[in-house]
Design a protein around this motif. Structure first.
Motif, mmCIF file in Angstrom:
data_model
loop_
_atom_site.group_PDB
_atom_site.id
_atom_site.type_symbol
_atom_site.label_atom_id
_atom_site.label_comp_id
_atom_site.label_asym_id
_atom_site.label_seq_id
_atom_site.Cartn_x
_atom_site.Cartn_y
_atom_site.Cartn_z
ATOM 1 N N ILE A 22 -35.409 -22.831 -18.632
ATOM 2 C CA ILE A 22 -34.838 -21.353 -18.618
ATOM 3 C C ILE A 22 -34.965 -21.238 -16.937
ATOM 4 C CG2 ILE A 22 -34.815 -19.077 -19.005
ATOM 5 C CD1 ILE A 22 -35.774 -19.881 -21.803
ATOM 6 N N THR A 26 -31.630 -20.290 -14.524
ATOM 7 C CA THR A 26 -31.341 -19.025 -14.007
ATOM 8 C C THR A 26 -31.602 -18.937 -12.424
ATOM 9 O OG1 THR A 26 -32.556 -18.060 -16.176
ATOM 10 C CG2 THR A 26 -32.023 -16.592 -14.173
ATOM 11 N N GLN A 167 -24.798 -15.413 -16.851
ATOM 12 C CA GLN A 167 -25.863 -16.079 -17.444
ATOM 13 C C GLN A 167 -25.865 -15.992 -18.939
ATOM 14 O OE1 GLN A 167 -27.296 -18.360 -15.693
ATOM 15 N NE2 GLN A 167 -28.950 -19.274 -16.927
ATOM 16 N N MET A 168 -25.661 -14.585 -19.478
ATOM 17 C CA MET A 168 -25.541 -14.720 -20.763
ATOM 18 C C MET A 168 -24.325 -14.914 -21.333
ATOM 19 S SD MET A 168 -28.138 -12.640 -22.047
ATOM 20 C CE MET A 168 -27.630 -11.919 -23.355
ATOM 21 N N ARG A 170 -22.681 -17.574 -20.591
ATOM 22 C CA ARG A 170 -22.874 -19.149 -20.737
ATOM 23 C C ARG A 170 -23.543 -19.314 -22.242
ATOM 24 N NH1 ARG A 170 -25.278 -22.134 -15.832
ATOM 25 N NH2 ARG A 170 -25.080 -23.695 -17.188
ATOM 26 N N GLY A 171 -24.167 -18.679 -22.796
ATOM 27 C CA GLY A 171 -24.815 -18.750 -23.842
ATOM 28 C C GLY A 171 -23.922 -18.889 -25.148
ATOM 29 N N SER A 172 -22.750 -18.412 -24.834
ATOM 30 C CA SER A 172 -21.511 -18.531 -25.932
ATOM 31 C C SER A 172 -21.368 -20.089 -26.315
ATOM 32 C CB SER A 172 -20.284 -17.975 -25.624
ATOM 33 O OG SER A 172 -19.926 -18.673 -24.337
ATOM 34 N N ILE A 174 -23.278 -22.226 -27.485
ATOM 35 C CA ILE A 174 -23.983 -22.448 -28.675
ATOM 36 C C ILE A 174 -23.188 -22.434 -29.891
ATOM 37 C CG2 ILE A 174 -26.059 -21.677 -30.344
ATOM 38 C CD1 ILE A 174 -27.347 -20.914 -27.313
ATOM 39 N N ASN A 200 -26.539 -14.554 -31.354
ATOM 40 C CA ASN A 200 -25.917 -14.913 -30.158
ATOM 41 C C ASN A 200 -24.515 -14.332 -29.964
ATOM 42 O OD1 ASN A 200 -24.281 -17.124 -28.378
ATOM 43 N ND2 ASN A 200 -26.421 -17.568 -28.073
ATOM 44 N N SER A 203 -24.984 -10.542 -28.906
ATOM 45 C CA SER A 203 -25.063 -10.486 -27.567
ATOM 46 C C SER A 203 -24.205 -10.516 -26.667
ATOM 47 C CB SER A 203 -26.498 -11.615 -27.285
ATOM 48 O OG SER A 203 -26.143 -12.728 -27.450
ATOM 49 N N VAL A 204 -23.423 -11.741 -26.880
ATOM 50 C CA VAL A 204 -22.090 -12.037 -26.220
ATOM 51 C C VAL A 204 -21.196 -10.896 -26.237
ATOM 52 C CG1 VAL A 204 -20.054 -13.604 -25.989
ATOM 53 C CG2 VAL A 204 -22.453 -14.660 -26.185
#
Length: 219
Positions: A22, A26, A167-168, A170-172, A174, A200, A203-204
């Motif tokens: 992480i 980041t 950065q957030m 990019r978690g999509s 998942i 997730n 948050s996205v």
């Protein structure tokens, strides 16, 4: 003693590796965004003879730099093989208490032909049986090309987004991985997996809406 006993454990080392991933991920995004905010000369001059300055927004060059950096993983791979460093995913023919070879399941394991012989028969554990076929290296070029294209698109999008939002979002990935794993590869996901995917998604949506509202407010 089962050879799978310690394969999926989550101890202090695994937690540290997760946190380091992480932190370094980041830091990579922050450095990329910082690089895009730097100014440099473009080789042209204005009417007064002064060099013209412009933002160093070169997403394809940054993608190439990341590609070169990832090649250093080969150096680490060779280091682990040469010095036989205990590392997840590598099997150096360790032996169990009965004196037999311990077969640690890895991505390479599925390439070994299944042996239907009885337990009394001697299994072929020679290195030749575990060699990765040449065609597999070319087959790996397919996901590598997709990853290269995804990285280039991410770098292009980073020009217009704050690094925190980037950065957030990019978690999509998942979300799509979970859907493909469930419906394409037919691998069952547990309820707690879907709870994580749900959060997730939430948050996205929140981060994406915040970015849109902020851009509309600026305009």
């Amino acid at each position: 003693m089962s050879n799978l006993e310690n394969v999926h454990k989550c101890g202090l080392v695994e937690v540290i590796l997760f946190l380091l991933a992480i932190i370094f991920g980041t830091s990579c995004s922050i450095c990329s965004k910082t690089m895009m905010s730097l100014h440099g000369t473009n080789g042209t001059y204005d009417d007064d003879g002064e060099p013209e300055m412009e933002l160093f927004q070169k997403p394809l060059f940054q993608t190439f730099g990341m590609f070169i950096g990832m090649l250093l993983g080969l150096v680490m791979h060779w280091f682990v093989l040469f010095f036989r460093v205990p590392f997840p995913g590598y099997d150096f023919g360790e032996r169990n208490d009965d004196g037999g070879d311990v077969e640690i399941p890895t991505e390479k394991t599925s390439l070994v032909p299944k042996n239907n012989k009885t337990d009394d028969a001697t299994e072929d554990l020679s290195p030749t049986a575990k060699e990765i076929p040449i065609w597999m290296y070319f087959f790996l070029a397919v996901p590598a090309i997709f990853d290269l294209a995804a990285t280039a698109l991410c770098m292009m999008g980073l020009q217009y987004l704050d690094v925190s939002i980037y950065q957030m979002l990019r978690g999509s990935g998942i979300i799509f991985v979970a859907l493909m794993k469930q419906h394409v590869f037919k691998e069952h996901l547990y309820k707690f997996h879907w709870v994580g995917v749900m959060w997730n998604v939430v948050s996205v949506v929140i981060v994406g809406a915040t970015a849109l509202l902020a851009s509309n407010g600026d305009s």
